[in-house]
Structures are given as C-alpha cells and as structure tokens.
Scaffold this active site. Structure first.
Site, PDB file in Angstrom:
ATOM      1  N   HIS A 218       0.927  -1.075  -0.087  1.00 55.91           N
ATOM      2  CA  HIS A 218       0.029   0.100   0.102  1.00 55.91           C
ATOM      3  C   HIS A 218       0.974   1.235  -0.102  1.00 55.91           C
ATOM      4  O   HIS A 218       0.509   2.318   0.679  1.00 55.91           O
ATOM      5  CB  HIS A 218      -0.872  -0.062   1.272  1.00 55.91           C
ATOM      6  CG  HIS A 218      -2.016  -1.127   1.250  1.00 55.91           C
ATOM      7  ND1 HIS A 218      -3.120  -1.199   0.633  1.00 55.91           N
ATOM      8  CD2 HIS A 218      -1.932  -2.609   1.941  1.00 55.91           C
ATOM      9  CE1 HIS A 218      -3.639  -2.301   0.754  1.00 55.91           C
ATOM     10  NE2 HIS A 218      -2.757  -3.038   1.504  1.00 55.91           N
TER      11      HIS A 218
ATOM     12  N   SER B  34      13.990  18.727 -18.359  1.00 52.21           N
ATOM     13  CA  SER B  34      12.918  19.619 -18.139  1.00 52.21           C
ATOM     14  C   SER B  34      13.481  20.952 -18.848  1.00 52.21           C
ATOM     15  O   SER B  34      14.627  21.331 -18.685  1.00 52.21           O
ATOM     16  CB  SER B  34      12.346  20.120 -16.813  1.00 52.21           C
ATOM     17  OG  SER B  34      11.607  21.411 -16.791  1.00 52.21           O
TER      18      SER B  34
END
Length: 453
Positions: A155, A278
């Site tokens: 999880h 980027s």
C-alpha cells in the site's frame, strides 16, 4: 508529421520500432497480401483449379514495387472495396492469360484474415526474442541482488525487509509466463483463412479441402478445423496477450518510476548524456522510459477491449466488428514492440543504489521488523493477543519518537515474555528475509529450463 504518431518523423520512435513499422505499414501489408494471392494461385494450381502457367505469372508479378500504390489507393476508394483496387492493379501488370485467375473464388477475409495470421506469427517471433531479452535482464538483476536488502512496501508504505533480487525475480518469472502463453497460443492463432463467400468453400467444389491444405502448407500456417470468419477469439486472445505483456512492463516501469523519486532514490533509469528532463528546470532527470511504459500499456489495454468486442459477430460476416481489428491489432503490435524495446533498455541499464536501500531500511527505526517480534510473542501468548500487544507498543514508540527496540523493552507485556537477547534476534534483518533468496534461486533455475515448464 503523420496523422498517427507511429508515422511521425518527430515522435515515431516513441510509439513503434522500425522493424515493427516495416511489417505493418502500407508497403509491408500490400506485399504480404500479394504473397498470399500468389500462394493461393499456386495452391489452386496444385489441386488443378488454376493453370500452372497462370500461377507462375501471378507469383512473378506479386511484387509491391511493380505497382503504383497511389493507383491502388485510388482504385480502392473508387470501388469502395477493401481489396478490389489491389486486384485490378495486379491484373493490369499481369499477362492477359493470367488475369482471370487472380483471387479465384476467394473473398476479402480470405486475404485479410490470412494476413492477420501471418502478422500474429511474425509479431510473436519478435515478442519472443524481446521477452527473452527482458527476462534475461531481469534475471541478471535477480542474481546480482539476491541478497541485497531493501524495504518491502505494501500500500505504498514500508512493510517487511525483502531483497531487490526477490523483486527482480518476480519480474523475470512473470515475463517467462508471457513467453509460455505466447508459445501455447500459436496453434490456435496461426492458421489460414480460406472459406469463400460464407466460409463453406462452395466455389471450389470437391477440390475445396485439398486446396485448404495446400494453401496452408505454402504459407507455413496451420489448417483450421473450420473457417473463422465470424470467430474472432484468436485475435482477441492475441491482443489480450499484448495487453498483459505491456501490463507487466508497465508494472516494472511504475516500480522504477516510484523508486527513482529522490525521497526514495533506490534505483535510477539509465541516463544518456545530453538527455534533458525539463526545459525550465535544468536539474531534472525524469524517468522517461518508465512513465512511457505505463502510457503504452494503457492504450494497448484499450485496444484489447475493442478486440474482445469484435467477438460479438453477426451472422456469417460482420464488417462492424471485423474492420475495427484493422485499427487495434496493428496499433497494439506497434505499441507493444516499442514497449519491449524500452523495457529492454531500462532493465539492461538499471542503476541500483544498494547503499540507499540499506539507508532507507535503517531509517525505519526497526519498525519494519514488527512481524518477527509478533511471531516470537505468539508462541507465548497466542497470535492475536501478540498482534494487539505489538501493535500498541509500536504506536506508543512511534509517538515517542524512539526506535522499535526501545519501544519493545519499555512495554512490560513484552518484556515479561521476551528477553533482550530474544528481542535482538527478532530485529535481525537477515533472519526476517524468510526464504526470499531461495525464491530467487528457484526462479533462476526455472528460467534456465525450457519453456515447457
């Protein structure tokens, strides 16, 4: 730029491979269709339906370079028929005595579906090669990191310790199962289509079944028990398998995507000098391969859904279902080819930071070892009672900001049953790995066997 990204000069490398594109572009498709028409004529000559000279002429002229593809396209639009434009253009370059024997008694699905079977065979060959490469790369990681301790997560949260080799072995075993599935399904999918108007082969009379066998033999495909004009389960199965393959690759990509986050920093994609993450943030090193694997898989899964819809077929021919395959099958093949190429690059060059794995494990303050403590305490007070006690002790310890050992020693319910030495043994990371390294060994041994396993 092409209307579809696979044909884009700028972006095509992200959505296909040159090898897969050549197989499925117009030139590749038309040449394959011509090969099928030549094989049909030769098979018909074998059983006495077509003059041998005509079959030889058809084979000689079954060359896409002899045709004007623009004229084929124009004739296709003018007739509104999927293959008649190709037939007319082929007839125009044939000797007059051979022209009437082209496509003799066949229908469009005899050509297009047989092409589909050939494509599935060729794509399966490519997939087998690249899946084997990816499996071998994952297996190498599993062997190299058999005993490399890291934090297992459930999880998204720290769980028990595992090894990175255990994680990579899970990948390798799953990739191996896809190779087995690919091999097992070949006999169902790689079969010719030859049925004539409605699949009954009535046009060819008592030569029908011998013709079917000769046609299959010449194309090195199987012979179906019955024509599959309306039975599209083989295509649905294949595209579904592509969805499963890309799903596994996406799972691997997603793991790397998450583990490359600087907050975790346990693995990194291979980096090519000059690669830019980027245009506005020069420091970034983005997990481009990993995230693209997830993107590709999403589209292939959508294609698989359309392929399953094609199984709902009306009567003896239904273009509404069948023609949708012309979009989704090639697209799924192209994208899967790209995904496997990217996955091989990712696994071959994956950088594993073993020091960071140990640091992240140690940073948990020992709390990832609560289960071994519970297990030892269970022998004294019962499993469920042990869970409650350790649960409460760990919450109290985390709230106080102390490590697990301190939290356990401070709880009298634990201290009265487990000595400090026993608690220390419970907090041994190596002991808490269970048989994770042994499972790596099992996967390595299984992958070293043949695919029949």
């Amino acid at each position: 730029m092409g209307a579809h990204l696979v044909d884009s000069v700028l972006y095509g490398h992200l959505w296909t491979t040159p090898e897969m594109h050549r197989l499925l572009d117009d030139e590749g498709r038309i040449q394959a269709w011509l090969n099928i028409l030549a094989a049909l004529a030769e098979a018909q000559a074998d059983v006495g339906l077509v003059p041998a000279d005509a079959a030889r002429a058809i084979r000689k002229h079954a060359d896409a370079e002899l045709l004007d593809l623009a004229e084929v396209a124009e004739q296709t639009r003018a007739t509104g028929h999927s293959t008649l434009g190709l037939i007319r253009c082929l007839q125009n370059i044939l000797p007059e005595e051979a022209r009437e024997w082209v496509y003799y008694g066949a229908t469009v699905q005899d050509v297009s579906d047989t092409w589909t079977a050939l494509v599935m065979r060729q794509v399966a060959d490519i997939l087998e090669r690249d899946l084997a490469h990816a499996e071998a790369a994952a297996l190498a990681l599993a062997k190299r990191h058999r005993d490399t301790e890291m934090c297992g997560r459930t999880h998204g949260q720290p769980g028990l310790p595992i090894t990175f080799g255990f994680k990579a072995a899970v990948w390798a075993a799953e990739l191996r199962r896809h190779r087995v599935r690919l091999a097992e399904g070949r006999g169902r999918r790689e079969v010719v289509q030859l049925g004539g108007a409605l699949g009954t082969m009535e046009f060819w009379g008592d030569r029908a079944l011998p013709l079917l066998g000769e046609f299959a033999r010449r194309l090195e495909l199987g012979t179906p028990d019955i024509p599959w004009i309306t039975a599209r389960d083989g295509i649905a199965e294949f595209v579904g398998l592509l969805a499963m393959v890309t799903g596994t690759l996406a799972k691997i990509g997603q793991e790397v995507y998450e583990l490359q986050r600087p907050e975790i920093g346990e693995v990194r994609e291979p980096f090519t000098p000059g690669q830019v993450g980027s245009i506005t943030m020069p420091h970034k090193r983005n997990p481009e391969l990993s995230e693209h694997l997830v993107t590709l898989a999403r589209i292939v899964r959508a294609d698989a859904a359309v392929a399953v819809e094609g199984m709902v077929h009306e009567h003896e021919r239904d273009g509404r279902a069948w023609k949708a395959e012309w979009v989704v099958l090639p697209e799924a093949c192209l994208l899967t080819g790209a995904a496997l190429a990217f996955a091989c690059r990712l696994l071959d060059g994956l950088e594993v930071d073993t020091d960071r794995m140990r640091e992240n494990l140690g940073a948990r303050g020992g709390y990832v070892l609560s289960e071994p403590v519970m297990r030892a305490l269970a022998d004294r007070i019962g499993k469920h009672s042990a869970h409650t006690v350790v649960y409460e002790a760990t919450l109290a310890g985390m709230n106080r900001g102390v490590d697990l050992r301190t939290a356990l020693l401070a709880d009298h319910r634990i201290a009265e049953h487990l000595s400090p030495d026993e608690i220390a043994r419970c907090l041994d990371v190596q002991a808490a790995l269970g048989v994770a390294p042994a499972f790596v060994d099992r996967v390595v041994a299984a992958c070293n066997k043949g695919l029949g396993r």
